[in-house]
Design a protein around this motif. Structure first.
Motif, PDB file in Angstrom:
ATOM      1  N   VAL A 122      -4.297  -5.674   0.075  1.00  0.00           N
ATOM      2  CA  VAL A 122      -3.651  -4.777   0.974  1.00  0.00           C
ATOM      3  C   VAL A 122      -4.596  -3.851   1.755  1.00  0.00           C
ATOM      4  O   VAL A 122      -6.196  -3.833   1.568  1.00  0.00           O
ATOM      5  N   PHE A 124      -5.521  -1.130   4.671  1.00  0.00           N
ATOM      6  CA  PHE A 124      -4.413   0.292   4.947  1.00  0.00           C
ATOM      7  C   PHE A 124      -5.553   0.344   6.633  1.00  0.00           C
ATOM      8  O   PHE A 124      -6.168   0.505   7.064  1.00  0.00           O
ATOM      9  N   LYS A 127      -2.437   4.183  12.400  1.00  0.00           N
ATOM     10  CA  LYS A 127      -1.228   3.865  13.047  1.00  0.00           C
ATOM     11  C   LYS A 127      -1.883   4.151  14.316  1.00  0.00           C
ATOM     12  O   LYS A 127      -1.391   3.083  15.027  1.00  0.00           O
ATOM     13  N   ALA A 143      -1.256  -7.416   3.246  1.00  0.00           N
ATOM     14  CA  ALA A 143       0.176  -6.449   3.570  1.00  0.00           C
ATOM     15  C   ALA A 143      -0.377  -5.257   3.992  1.00  0.00           C
ATOM     16  O   ALA A 143      -1.937  -4.932   3.865  1.00  0.00           O
ATOM     17  N   LYS A 145      -0.155  -1.947   5.279  1.00  0.00           N
ATOM     18  CA  LYS A 145      -0.397  -0.666   5.198  1.00  0.00           C
ATOM     19  C   LYS A 145      -0.360   0.633   6.291  1.00  0.00           C
ATOM     20  O   LYS A 145      -1.934   0.824   6.540  1.00  0.00           O
ATOM     21  N   ARG A 146       0.088   1.155   6.754  1.00  0.00           N
ATOM     22  CA  ARG A 146       0.148   2.237   8.357  1.00  0.00           C
ATOM     23  C   ARG A 146       0.300   3.814   7.664  1.00  0.00           C
ATOM     24  O   ARG A 146       0.980   3.399   7.637  1.00  0.00           O
ATOM     25  N   TYR A 147      -1.005   4.143   7.778  1.00  0.00           N
ATOM     26  CA  TYR A 147      -0.841   5.731   7.975  1.00  0.00           C
ATOM     27  C   TYR A 147      -0.308   6.353   8.869  1.00  0.00           C
ATOM     28  O   TYR A 147      -1.577   5.813  10.085  1.00  0.00           O
ATOM     29  N   LEU A 158      -0.355   6.217  -0.389  1.00  0.00           N
ATOM     30  CA  LEU A 158      -0.556   4.458  -0.077  1.00  0.00           C
ATOM     31  C   LEU A 158      -1.283   3.945  -0.980  1.00  0.00           C
ATOM     32  O   LEU A 158      -0.715   2.591  -1.553  1.00  0.00           O
ATOM     33  N   GLU A 161      -0.167   3.835  -4.663  1.00  0.00           N
ATOM     34  CA  GLU A 161       1.035   2.399  -5.202  1.00  0.00           C
ATOM     35  C   GLU A 161       0.101   1.249  -4.993  1.00  0.00           C
ATOM     36  O   GLU A 161       0.538   0.458  -5.614  1.00  0.00           O
ATOM     37  N   SER A 162      -1.173   1.516  -5.025  1.00  0.00           N
ATOM     38  CA  SER A 162      -1.882  -0.224  -4.541  1.00  0.00           C
ATOM     39  C   SER A 162      -2.437   0.223  -5.196  1.00  0.00           C
ATOM     40  O   SER A 162      -3.819  -0.924  -5.182  1.00  0.00           O
ATOM     41  N   SER A 167      -8.556  -4.020  -2.088  1.00  0.00           N
ATOM     42  CA  SER A 167      -8.013  -3.148  -0.534  1.00  0.00           C
ATOM     43  C   SER A 167      -9.360  -3.159   0.387  1.00  0.00           C
ATOM     44  O   SER A 167     -10.117  -2.816  -0.099  1.00  0.00           O
TER      45      SER A 167
END
Ligand SMILES: *Cc1c(COP(=O)(O)O)cnc(C)c1O
Length: 381
Positions: A122, A124, A127, A143, A145-147, A158, A161-162, A167
């Protein structure tokens, strides 16, 4: 088949068509454009090194000794002595075990993210991260995932969740379109807590921020355990071209083995590396450049506030003024240009829809008079 001509026409109607300007002088605060001396508030040459005599001399001397082209990729026969010395100097400069030079910052970000993660992992990202960090995540197949911008609580949810996945948290350290800073101490704390690898892209902080110009890590008083991957570019405050990663021995070796944007591309010209070695020395020799830049930033902000302009939360050289609509930003930029002041309009998709702006960048070489000229130009809008 797509109708490219119609696509381009639509772009033009939406005021989103992009055109290049051809400059007939070296980079600097005064450039020659369209046959006229023009005051520039555009470049990322924050310290005025791009045309510094010491860099030009180092570049020429290396060209005499090593020629122009590097001839191949680093792993074939393109890794010349100036590249090797530059990497040693960068590691020393940032007080890290190793550094690796990439041909560009865009390629460095693609290479780092794709070499250090795969489809089981993942990434992170903030944005508002630079396009190269977002593209790197795509290429890695991890994957993404944008915060929300600067939102550590969102990031933490987030991360929760992972929990059991490898990551990376990747962020611009100083955001290129807004000029604000990432909350690095909190990000470092979250990365440690959730055993994630923190990577920062300090393209705009290197050379400028921190007591000795080491960038955002120094500015926040962090160390290389808290921020294990430091990426920076050399085409901005360092005044040359290319990028680097400074990190642990193992991370650098992983990149040399697996970063495809490192393996499958020609090494930059050795004279570029030689000039960058000189930039690092100037950063240490001429601290007044950083101080002078800071003075101009404060002068600009004070003057702009007096004019009632809505500034952003930026104390960096990047000072955007948001006009919301693309057309309004373009018109402002054009009106300034009519007064021979060059300030670019930044439109979607570079910035989010409805946040078109003009982006002023200040340089150490701007005089107080030139900053006043800019303020007068802005007042006239
Ligand atoms: C400029 C920039 C890059 C790209 O670096 P180049 O060497 O120009 O390819 C990457 N990240 C950020 C934040 C930048 O501002």
């Amino acid at each position: 088949m797509k109708d490219f001509s119609a696509i381009l026409q639509r772009r033009e109607q939406q005021h989103l068509y992009r055109r290049r300007k051809t400059i007939d002088s070296p980079q600097g605060v005064e450039i020659r454009y369209n046959g006229q001396q023009t005051l520039s508030f555009c470049s990322n040459d924050y310290l005025g090194l791009a045309n510094h005599p010491r860099l030009i001399h180092a570049f020429k001397k290396a060209a005499d000794e090593y020629g122009v082209g590097s001839g191949s990729a680093h792993l074939i026969t393109g890794h010349l002595r100036p590249h090797e010395i530059l990497e040693e100097k960068l590691a020393e400069f940032f007080n890290r075990p190793r550094a690796l030079v990439f041909s560009t910052g865009y390629m460095a970000n693609l290479g780092i993210l794709s070499a250090l993660t795969d489809r089981h992992d993942v990434i992170f990202e903030d944005k508002l991260n630079h396009a190269s960090l977002l593209d790197g995540a795509q290429l890695s197949r991890a994957a993404l995932k944008r915060y929300h911008h600067l939102d550590c609580d969102h990031l933490e949810s987030l991360l929760q969740e992972s929990r059991n996945q490898h990551s990376i948290i990747a962020t611009d350290a100083l955001f290129s379109m807004d000029g604000d800073l990432a909350p690095l101490p909190r990000l470092a704390q979250l990365a440690a807590q959730y055993q994630s690898l923190l990577m920062i892209d300090d393209a705009h902080g290197i050379g400028v921020l921190g007591e000795t110009g080491r960038g955002c890590v120094e500015y926040f008083g962090l160390n290389d355990h808290q921020v294990p991957i430091l990426m920076g570019t050399m085409g901005k405050a360092l005044g040359t071209f290319g990028a680097f990663v400074a990190a642990s021995e193992d991370i650098i070796e992983m990149l040399i083995q697996d970063a495809r944007s490192y393996l499958f591309t020609t090494a930059p010209p050795p004279a570029i590396a030689a000039a960058t070695i000189e930039s690092l020395a100037i950063i240490d020799d001429e601290p007044w450049r950083r101080a002078q830049l800071q003075e101009r930033i404060e002068q600009f902000r004070k003057g702009a506030k007096q004019l009632g302009l809505a500034l952003m939360e930026s104390h960096s050289a990047i000072q955007p003024i948001v006009f919301w609509e693309a057309q309004a930003a373009v018109t402002a930029s054009e009106k300034l240009l009519a007064q021979k002041i060059l300030v670019p309009a930044i439109r979607p998709p570079t910035v989010p829809q409805g946040s078109a702006r003009i982006r002023i960048t200040l340089c150490a070489n701007h005089t107080t008079h030139q900053v006043n000229q800019l303020l007068e130009g802005l007042a006239s809008l």
